[in-house]
Design a protein around this motif. Structure first.
Motif, short mmCIF file in Angstrom:
data_model
loop_
_atom_site.label_atom_id
_atom_site.label_comp_id
_atom_site.label_asym_id
_atom_site.label_seq_id
_atom_site.Cartn_x
_atom_site.Cartn_y
_atom_site.Cartn_z
N ARG A 1 26.32 31.54 35.40
CA ARG A 1 27.49 31.22 36.28
C ARG A 1 28.68 32.44 36.11
N MET A 2 28.93 32.91 37.41
CA MET A 2 30.08 34.10 37.61
C MET A 2 30.88 33.55 38.33
N GLU A 3 32.04 33.79 38.18
CA GLU A 3 33.18 33.44 39.32
C GLU A 3 33.73 34.65 39.85
N LEU A 4 34.37 34.92 40.78
CA LEU A 4 34.75 35.96 41.58
C LEU A 4 35.21 36.83 40.65
N GLU A 5 36.07 36.58 39.89
CA GLU A 5 36.81 37.69 39.11
C GLU A 5 35.82 38.31 37.92
N ASP A 6 34.85 37.36 37.36
CA ASP A 6 33.89 37.87 36.58
C ASP A 6 33.05 38.95 37.17
N ILE A 7 32.50 38.82 38.40
CA ILE A 7 31.86 39.76 39.02
C ILE A 7 32.62 41.08 39.42
N LEU A 8 33.86 41.09 39.50
CA LEU A 8 34.43 42.16 39.70
C LEU A 8 34.78 42.67 38.29
N THR A 9 34.83 42.34 37.35
CA THR A 9 34.97 42.88 36.25
C THR A 9 33.80 43.66 35.75
N LYS A 10 32.60 42.74 35.96
CA LYS A 10 31.21 43.52 35.89
C LYS A 10 30.97 44.58 36.77
N LEU A 11 31.70 44.67 38.05
CA LEU A 11 31.61 45.91 38.54
C LEU A 11 32.42 47.10 38.05
N GLY A 12 33.41 46.70 37.10
CA GLY A 12 34.35 47.81 36.91
C GLY A 12 35.53 47.61 37.42
N GLU A 13 35.58 46.82 38.32
CA GLU A 13 37.06 46.60 39.27
C GLU A 13 37.90 45.51 38.33
N VAL A 14 38.27 46.06 37.28
CA VAL A 14 39.17 45.21 36.16
C VAL A 14 40.65 45.37 36.83
N SER A 15 41.23 44.06 36.10
CA SER A 15 42.59 44.39 36.35
C SER A 15 43.34 45.09 35.06
N ASP A 16 44.11 46.08 35.29
CA ASP A 16 44.66 46.97 34.12
C ASP A 16 45.91 46.36 33.40
N GLY A 17 46.02 45.02 33.76
CA GLY A 17 47.45 44.43 32.99
C GLY A 17 48.71 44.52 33.85
N SER A 18 48.75 45.58 34.66
CA SER A 18 49.96 45.80 35.31
C SER A 18 50.54 44.82 36.07
N GLU A 19 49.64 43.89 36.59
CA GLU A 19 50.12 42.37 37.22
C GLU A 19 50.80 41.41 36.37
N PHE A 20 50.78 41.60 35.07
CA PHE A 20 51.26 40.81 34.24
C PHE A 20 52.44 41.35 33.67
N ALA A 21 52.91 42.78 34.06
CA ALA A 21 54.06 43.32 33.37
C ALA A 21 55.48 42.71 33.63
N ASP A 22 55.53 42.09 34.69
CA ASP A 22 56.98 41.79 34.95
C ASP A 22 57.08 40.20 34.83
N LYS A 23 55.93 39.49 34.09
CA LYS A 23 56.24 38.02 33.80
C LYS A 23 57.13 37.71 32.92
N GLU A 24 58.01 36.68 33.22
CA GLU A 24 59.01 36.29 32.17
C GLU A 24 58.37 35.61 31.00
N PRO A 25 59.08 35.39 30.00
CA PRO A 25 58.27 34.66 28.82
C PRO A 25 58.15 33.32 29.30
N PHE A 26 57.01 32.22 29.05
CA PHE A 26 57.07 31.16 29.24
C PHE A 26 57.49 30.18 28.20
N ASP A 27 57.83 28.99 28.76
CA ASP A 27 58.32 27.78 27.79
C ASP A 27 56.98 27.64 26.86
N VAL A 28 55.89 27.17 27.94
CA VAL A 28 54.53 26.82 27.32
C VAL A 28 53.60 27.70 27.86
#
Length: 518
Positions: free
Chosen positions: A184-211
């Protein structure tokens, strides 16, 4: 071809088509071809937006779905897309017509950025509950990017290809003629396997979570929902939403739900989570958890997410035998899902290792498909429920061997046998077979937490009655903890407990209260 109930449901979906479709059908004289022709002609009769045209495609029988006036979509079904794949057909019709797939904008951007031609071939069985996820993900990629195509290939119809490519597990995906992967592979898994990975920049501006919940199975989903209902900022980061439940076919012990299937249950979990303002971050693996001013969760992509509290619900995975041959012959005779891969072994001899409920259920399931099942149990007695033991012992094509320690899975290019040691006599024995299904329990997904929080000798996170760990502000729930029983309903309850425990922690902690009220 379709019964009246399915037709009525399909009719409703076809009213949602946003453009005219041309179905190109490659039809032969065989029965499957005629059934396929009946299917596409029924679709044509049901919607004025659908036209069927005979054509010669790479495989017969097969059909492609294309939008009138546009270039080829790249979406092809070889064999009948019924059973679990019927949903794949419906979604393909809608998406090719112009209806936007439910995919995050960041993921769409990654798909559309692919420049090289990608020709996927996805081998499935209609009884496989994991196959549709792969087919649907690759179809979405084909719809969104003209450089990508995908053909679903039903193994029962194209047995010559299954044999030529020595496919022994589904789903199996080929890319540009080479084996790309299986399971079983989801869309994001396939992209990662292809090398089309998220570099983490999309999480850079996230405010801290309560939970911040780590893990998206039943425990994580319940924890996120209970937290969000308190009106606090909630996030959930998961490598695989739904976790191990995705690999479960029949579920009959969720109170209030008489029967369901794993993927359907996961879909309902995700839909419930998305009903709330929960930041869902899928296909992201946690690498480290540290308690600083806030609790920091470092992801494999380098991103750092912060939370005033964190709930760990990373679940568990199939335990492996760790004997010679197991890793070598994965998807070449070694399998873990009898529901998915059982049809591949039709008429063959297989072994099931494990005498608990899952092992005995697997033996019963496989007995209706394969030639013979040998059920191997390490201890003197089976551990499954009495009713399951009675059922498996009644089957003429099942042999039960107890006091047997599996020492090796043998083969050349694929499995040809299994070696075990008789624990009473010490004698080593060999069984000739073509498949081995391993059903020996679970291991918690907690390796990345070594040294960070207290765990028992089995790697399970130790929690108190509130779901709290030994680290202030870090809670845990579900199969990754030292809970006595590993059940879906228990995991959901423990997720709710951990969420309530985290909230109680925040309202009693001065720093947390100031943060929430800020």
């Amino acid at each position: 071809m379709l019964d009246n109930q399915i037709k009525a449901q399909l009719q409703q979906y076809l009213t949602m088509l946003e453009g005219d479709l041309l179905i190109k059908a490659s039809i032969g004289d065989d029965k499957t071809s005629q059934d396929m022709l009946n299917l596409v002609e029924e679709l044509e009769k049901m919607s004025p937006r659908i036209t069927v045209q005979h054509a010669l495609l790479e495989r017969t029988p097969s059909f492609s779905i294309n939008k009138v006036g546009a270039e080829e979509s790249g979406v092809v079904f070889a064999g009948l897309p019924l059973g679990h794949e019927f949903t794949s057909l419906v979604l393909a019709l809608l998406q090719v017509s112009g209806r936007a797939p439910k995919v995050d904008a960041a993921v769409i951007k990654r798909i559309q950025a692919i420049k090289q031609p990608l020709k996927f071939e996805t081998y499935v069985s209609l009884t496989c509950h994991n196959c549709p996820d792969v087919v649907q993900a690759l179809n979405i990629m084909s719809v969104l990017n003209p450089n990508i195509s995908n053909v679903m290939i039903e193994g029962g119809t194209f047995q010559n290809e299954i044999k030529d490519r020595d496919i022994m597990a589904v789903p199996t995906v080929y890319l540009n003629g080479e084996n790309f992967g299986g399971g079983r592979m989801e869309l994001e898994d396939i992209l990662t396997k292809l090398g089309e990975v998220s570099d983490g920049s999309e999480f850079a501006d996230k405010e801290p979570f309560d939970v911040l919940v780590v893990g998206g199975g039943p425990a994580g989903s319940a924890a996120a929902i209970y937290s969000a209902r308190k009106g606090i900022r909630t996030g959930i980061v998961a490598e695989r939403f739904g976790g191990q439940v995705n690999d479960t076919l029949s579920i009959e012990n969720i109170i209030g739900t008489k029967a369901t299937e794993g993927p359907a249950f996961v879909s309902s979990l995700e839909a419930h989570v998305l009903d709330y303002e929960i930041d869902v971050m899928k296909s992201q693996r946690a690498k480290k958890v540290e308690k600083k001013d806030l609790i920091e969760v470092t992801l494999e992509n380098g991103a750092v997410l912060k939370g005033k509290t964190v709930i760990l619900s990373t679940g568990a995975r199939y335990r492996q035998l760790e004997v010679p041959g197991e890793e070598k012959f994965k998807n070449k005779g070694v399998a873990y899902c009898p529901h998915c891969d059982g049809p591949i072994f039709k008429g063959k001899d297989v072994a099931v290792i494990g005498g608990g409920n899952s092992g005995v259920e697997a033996a019963i399931d496989l007995a209706g498909v394969v030639n013979h099942v040998t059920l191997i149990q390490r201890s003197e007695e089976l551990k499954a429920d009495k009713v399951l033991q009675e059922r498996v012992r009644s089957l003429k094509n099942v042999t039960i061997i107890t006091n047997a320690l599996t020492t090796e899975i043998t083969g050349t290019d694929k499995v040809n046998g299994l070696t075990y040691k008789d624990r009473k006599t010490g004698e080593e024995k060999q069984i000739v077979l073509q498949g081995v299904f391993i059903q020996i329990g679970l291991l918690p997904n907690t390796e990345f937490l070594q040294g960070a929080i207290e765990m028992n000798a089995h790697g399970e996170i130790i929690v108190d009655k509130h779901g709290a760990t030994n680290v202030s502000g870090i809670f845990a729930a579900g199969d990754c903890t030292d809970t006595a029983y590993k059940q879906i309903v228990i995991s959901m309850g423990s997720g709710a407990t951990a969420a309530l425990g985290a909230f109680d922690y925040m309202i009693r902690n001065v720093d947390s209260r100031d943060y929430i009220e800020a």
